[in-house]
Design an enzyme around this catalytic site. Structure first.
Site, PDB file in Angstrom:
ATOM      1  N   ARG A 105       0.835  -1.197   0.000  1.00  0.00           N
ATOM      2  CA  ARG A 105       0.000   0.000   0.000  1.00  0.00           C
ATOM      3  C   ARG A 105       0.865   1.239   0.000  1.00  0.00           C
ATOM      4  NH1 ARG A 105      -4.309   0.811   4.788  1.00  0.00           N
ATOM      5  NH2 ARG A 105      -2.400   0.954   5.996  1.00  0.00           N
ATOM      6  N   THR A 109      -1.095   7.538  -1.051  1.00  0.00           N
ATOM      7  CA  THR A 109      -2.383   7.419  -1.745  1.00  0.00           C
ATOM      8  C   THR A 109      -3.269   6.327  -1.166  1.00  0.00           C
ATOM      9  OG1 THR A 109      -1.553   5.811  -3.354  1.00  0.00           O
ATOM     10  CG2 THR A 109      -1.244   8.147  -3.873  1.00  0.00           C
ATOM     11  N   ASP A 201      -0.749  -3.796  13.104  1.00  0.00           N
ATOM     12  CA  ASP A 201      -0.326  -4.317  11.805  1.00  0.00           C
ATOM     13  C   ASP A 201      -0.106  -5.822  11.929  1.00  0.00           C
ATOM     14  OD1 ASP A 201       1.763  -5.205   9.760  1.00  0.00           O
ATOM     15  OD2 ASP A 201       1.279  -3.208   9.034  1.00  0.00           O
ATOM     16  N   ASP A 204       3.459  -7.093  10.982  1.00  0.00           N
ATOM     17  CA  ASP A 204       4.466  -6.756  11.995  1.00  0.00           C
ATOM     18  C   ASP A 204       4.326  -7.633  13.237  1.00  0.00           C
ATOM     19  OD1 ASP A 204       5.647  -4.810  10.469  1.00  0.00           O
ATOM     20  OD2 ASP A 204       4.577  -3.142  11.398  1.00  0.00           O
TER      21      ASP A 204
END
Length: 210
Positions: A105, A109, A201, A204
């Protein structure tokens, strides 16, 4: 499987998800819980597989016994976090074919950028289950399904651990024919596109990276 969104409310799924949400849960425990919960979610997403029978010999007699019909399933992991769900599902469905879609990602944006795509052949003859722990904005998930449809996939299901309303809406808009199975529909996304309350996340936490 008719509904666009299925929330798996099994007590074991919800209990394990709570443990995964806790910020003090270690990487090793998080990874183990993800493997366990993925098998429970796999049970749900494969619930209506087409069946046929074949003749077998039990120790007592012959019988026509139920077996899954058609070509082997294709499990498609959206890298890298999808691999956590993939590992557990492969323990349950070891004969499945496996593919990978690499998307990251863009932080500015929030749009997906493709960097890898390798999938099994004859996707048009397989049930294709796409796995990614988080359905957040839905942009990466929708892009992955776009690529799979271009590769021939016709019967696709999407499996995730957590979904945000924005992601569910995006998937329904882009791919109304793709059912979504998740353990939780969370509240919203924050300004960075993370699910709230979420679990941080997933990649992670799974791999111990920041």
């Amino acid at each position: 499987m008719q509904e666009h969104l299925t929330i798996v409310k099994h007590p074991l799924v919800q209990h394990k998800l709570t443990l995964m949400r806790e910020k003090d849960t270690s990487t090793a425990v998080f990874r183990q819980l993800l493997r366990e919960i993925s098998q429970l979610l796999a049970y749900e997403v494969t619930y209506e597989l087409p069946m046929t029978t074949r003749k077998i010999q039990t120790p007592m007699q012959t019988m026509d016994a139920p077996v899954v019909e058609g070509r082997k399933l294709a499990l498609i992991s959206i890298l890298r976090a999808g691999n956590g769900l993939l590992d557990g599902m492969l323990e349950l469905i070891p004969s499945a074919r496996v593919g990978f879609v690499g998307l990251y990602r863009d932080e500015e944006t929030l749009k997906p950028v493709q960097y890898y795509f390798k999938v099994p052949d004859q996707l048009d003859q397989r049930l294709v289950i796409v796995v990614d722990p988080m359905l957040a904005t839905g942009n990466s998930s929708a892009a992955a399904v776009d690529l799979l449809k271009q590769a021939g996939a016709r019967d696709i299901r999407f499996l995730c651990l957590l979904a945000a309303p924005e992601g569910v809406a995006r998937m329904k808009e882009a791919h109304p024919d793709v059912p979504v199975v998740t353990a939780s529909l969370d509240d919203a996304l924050d300004e960075k596109g993370y699910i709230l309350p979420g679990l941080g996340d997933a990649g992670d936490r799974m791999f111990g990276t920041k």
